[in-house]
Scaffold this motif. Structure first.
Motif, PDB file in Angstrom:
ATOM      1  N   THR A 273      93.255   4.439  -3.561  1.00  0.00           N
ATOM      2  CA  THR A 273      92.574   5.712  -3.386  1.00  0.00           C
ATOM      3  C   THR A 273      93.395   6.706  -2.570  1.00  0.00           C
ATOM      4  OG1 THR A 273      91.414   4.783  -1.498  1.00  0.00           O
ATOM      5  CG2 THR A 273      90.254   4.736  -3.606  1.00  0.00           C
TER       6      THR A 273
ATOM      7  N   CYS B 240      93.710   7.389   0.767  1.00  0.00           N
ATOM      8  CA  CYS B 240      92.830   8.167   1.634  1.00  0.00           C
ATOM      9  C   CYS B 240      93.639   9.161   2.469  1.00  0.00           C
ATOM     10  CB  CYS B 240      92.085   7.237   2.583  1.00  0.00           C
ATOM     11  SG  CYS B 240      90.858   6.243   1.753  1.00  0.00           S
TER      12      CYS B 240
ATOM     13  N   LEU C 192      86.714  12.627  -1.899  1.00  0.00           N
ATOM     14  CA  LEU C 192      85.443  12.279  -1.252  1.00  0.00           C
ATOM     15  C   LEU C 192      84.403  11.830  -2.282  1.00  0.00           C
ATOM     16  CD1 LEU C 192      85.044  15.083   1.434  1.00  0.00           C
ATOM     17  CD2 LEU C 192      85.658  12.696   1.791  1.00  0.00           C
ATOM     18  N   GLN C 193      84.511  12.373  -3.504  1.00  0.00           N
ATOM     19  CA  GLN C 193      83.534  12.046  -4.541  1.00  0.00           C
ATOM     20  C   GLN C 193      83.548  10.555  -4.901  1.00  0.00           C
ATOM     21  OE1 GLN C 193      84.182  14.727  -7.782  1.00  0.00           O
ATOM     22  NE2 GLN C 193      83.198  16.434  -6.712  1.00  0.00           N
ATOM     23  N   ASP C 194      84.741   9.933  -4.857  1.00  0.00           N
ATOM     24  CA  ASP C 194      84.774   8.508  -5.205  1.00  0.00           C
ATOM     25  C   ASP C 194      85.239   7.624  -4.054  1.00  0.00           C
ATOM     26  OD1 ASP C 194      87.158   9.748  -7.426  1.00  0.00           O
ATOM     27  OD2 ASP C 194      87.639   8.897  -5.459  1.00  0.00           O
ATOM     28  N   CYS C 195      85.127   8.132  -2.820  1.00  0.00           N
ATOM     29  CA  CYS C 195      85.476   7.275  -1.683  1.00  0.00           C
ATOM     30  C   CYS C 195      84.366   7.371  -0.629  1.00  0.00           C
ATOM     31  CB  CYS C 195      86.821   7.679  -1.093  1.00  0.00           C
ATOM     32  SG  CYS C 195      87.302   6.614   0.270  1.00  0.00           S
ATOM     33  N   ASP C 196      83.557   6.300  -0.585  1.00  0.00           N
ATOM     34  CA  ASP C 196      82.463   6.274   0.400  1.00  0.00           C
ATOM     35  C   ASP C 196      83.002   6.270   1.825  1.00  0.00           C
ATOM     36  OD1 ASP C 196      80.559   6.274  -1.538  1.00  0.00           O
ATOM     37  OD2 ASP C 196      80.307   4.088  -1.563  1.00  0.00           O
ATOM     38  N   LEU C 197      84.129   5.566   1.991  1.00  0.00           N
ATOM     39  CA  LEU C 197      84.726   5.435   3.327  1.00  0.00           C
ATOM     40  C   LEU C 197      85.035   6.825   3.905  1.00  0.00           C
ATOM     41  CD1 LEU C 197      85.649   2.849   4.951  1.00  0.00           C
ATOM     42  CD2 LEU C 197      87.957   3.513   4.299  1.00  0.00           C
ATOM     43  N   CYS C 198      85.659   7.662   3.080  1.00  0.00           N
ATOM     44  CA  CYS C 198      86.074   8.975   3.565  1.00  0.00           C
ATOM     45  C   CYS C 198      84.892   9.933   3.671  1.00  0.00           C
ATOM     46  CB  CYS C 198      87.152   9.563   2.656  1.00  0.00           C
ATOM     47  SG  CYS C 198      88.744   8.781   2.932  1.00  0.00           S
ATOM     48  N   SER C 199      83.949   9.856   2.735  1.00  0.00           N
ATOM     49  CA  SER C 199      82.806  10.768   2.862  1.00  0.00           C
ATOM     50  C   SER C 199      81.997  10.435   4.114  1.00  0.00           C
ATOM     51  CB  SER C 199      81.926  10.761   1.602  1.00  0.00           C
ATOM     52  OG  SER C 199      81.765   9.468   1.102  1.00  0.00           O
ATOM     53  N   GLU C 200      81.959   9.129   4.445  1.00  0.00           N
ATOM     54  CA  GLU C 200      81.288   8.744   5.693  1.00  0.00           C
ATOM     55  C   GLU C 200      82.081   9.247   6.895  1.00  0.00           C
ATOM     56  OE1 GLU C 200      80.042   4.590   6.383  1.00  0.00           O
ATOM     57  OE2 GLU C 200      79.161   4.751   4.370  1.00  0.00           O
TER      58      GLU C 200
ATOM     59  N   GLU D 138      81.456  12.846   7.344  1.00  0.00           N
ATOM     60  CA  GLU D 138      80.140  13.058   7.963  1.00  0.00           C
ATOM     61  C   GLU D 138      80.224  12.876   9.480  1.00  0.00           C
ATOM     62  OE1 GLU D 138      76.554  10.911   6.533  1.00  0.00           O
ATOM     63  OE2 GLU D 138      77.277  11.525   4.552  1.00  0.00           O
TER      64      GLU D 138
END
Ligand SMILES: [Zn+2]
Length: 117
Positions: free
Chosen positions: A12, A14, A40-48, A51
């Protein structure tokens, strides 16, 4: 497990925490911002992470304006104490002047009585 974990990162790609922080602060160029948004759309780690960083950067802003308010209050207080100090020095000068006049008068009277004898 470890290999899989490493795979997530390499696949991914990151963005670094600094890049995410710049994204949160709106310091990225339109192109970089678009890349991060796609990621961010396909990476939960980064969207978290984004946040969390948003919450942190908002928290950072609170002491910022609090510090500013505190600074303003301190400046007002400093002005007041400066004014008070000024009037205190006027009072000091007035007392010294009165003491000097009193001493001159006292010397004059002593001299006057001395020559009168
Ligand atoms: Zn990511």
């Amino acid at each position: 497990m470890n290999e899989h974990f490493a795979d997530i990162f390499t696949k991914t790609a990151c963005p670094s925490q600094d890049q995410l922080l710049a994204y949160v602060k709106g310091e990225l160029s339109a192109e970089e911002r678009h890349e991060v948004e796609l990621h961010l759309q396909d990476c939960d780690l980064c969207s978290e992470a984004v946040e969390g960083l948003t919450a942190i950067s908002q928290k950072d802003q609170i002491p910022g304006w609090l510090r500013q308010a505190k600074y303003n209050v301190l400046q007002k207080l400093r002005k007041k104490t400066r004014r008070r100090r000024k009037s205190e020095s006027y009072l000091y000068i007035a007392i010294v002047t009165l003491v000097v006049i009193f001493l001159l008068l006292a010397f004059y009277w002593i001299f006057h009585f001395g020559t009168a004898k």
